[in-house]
Design an enzyme around this catalytic site. Sequence first.
Site: not given
Length: 306
Positions: A50, A163
């Site tokens: 992140h 992802d």
Amino acid sequence: SISTTHPLETQRNQMKTITSILSLQKILSSYRGKKRIGLVPTMGAFHDGHLALMRTAKKECDIVIVSLFVNPLQFGPSEDLKRYPRDLARDSKMAESVGVDFLFAPMASAIVPPDLDTTISVSQVTKRWEGAARPAHFAGVATIVAKLFQIIKPDAAYFGQKDYQQTVVIRKMAKDLHFDLMLRIRPTVREDLYSGACGLAKSSRNQFLSLSEKASATVLYRALCHAKKRVDKGEQDCTLLQKEVAAIISLEPDVRPDYIAFCHPETLEPVLKILEKTVLLLAVWIGKVRLIDNIILANAPRHASL
Ligand code: AMP
């Protein structure tokens, strides 16, 4: 008094945490058109993956907004929404440390009110893989990401390659719905190659693995690297490569593969022969934890002189 703050840090504005949609939009309206606005959508439980997205956003944009929303729509009935790690104080500190300007942490009821009647489903690219394993997942993701794009209207939005299918879904949704923004897909951040978790993709789910499970989970990256090496050396037969990857994973008895798929990078349809660009998608179970990872394989065109 003597200041203990580093001179560079005094120049950095404090991050603001905002929960109200209207307040955020009011602030953003003063920047719109003058400043480049970057959005990093997240569900919190921050790790280096992140933070890498936030750092890149900070480099490329003037104003960075990180949304923190544990999206109830993307969890299936058997998936534990309640168990999802939440620690706003820790996440705020981490986001602020990399220069995020606004942390947008709306209440669930503001984004998903009980009378919500509109959802977005991206049909073809969600048929397989994660979409097949988690039926409502991508409609949940697409609906919330579209809402965030609508609310914030960012110039750029940042997502992780980790992802992979999600990036395909969002790209397609943004194209189909004419969202006018730049999508930036950033590489997967992994555990240190010299640590016990060598190459394991950072994920909030890793904290649910025991030490020995974490060691077993390193097989994912070893398997991906094996495929890449074989393709770089010229192997193009996906059936053979698939067998080799499966054999590597089977050496770890507590890792149960769900799928090992060589796919077209945009349609995610399986391919039999390595294309100019092919994505290898992996999903496995380790105990009760489901892990995914992927790698892009490039069939480098052979030079005639070689
Ligand atoms: P999440 O909070 O898990 O929904 O993830 C928020 C964003 O961070 C998504 O775009 C993810 O793809 C991205 N992300 C998660 N893990 C990683 C990682 N290891 N490296 C890079 N990006 C990641």
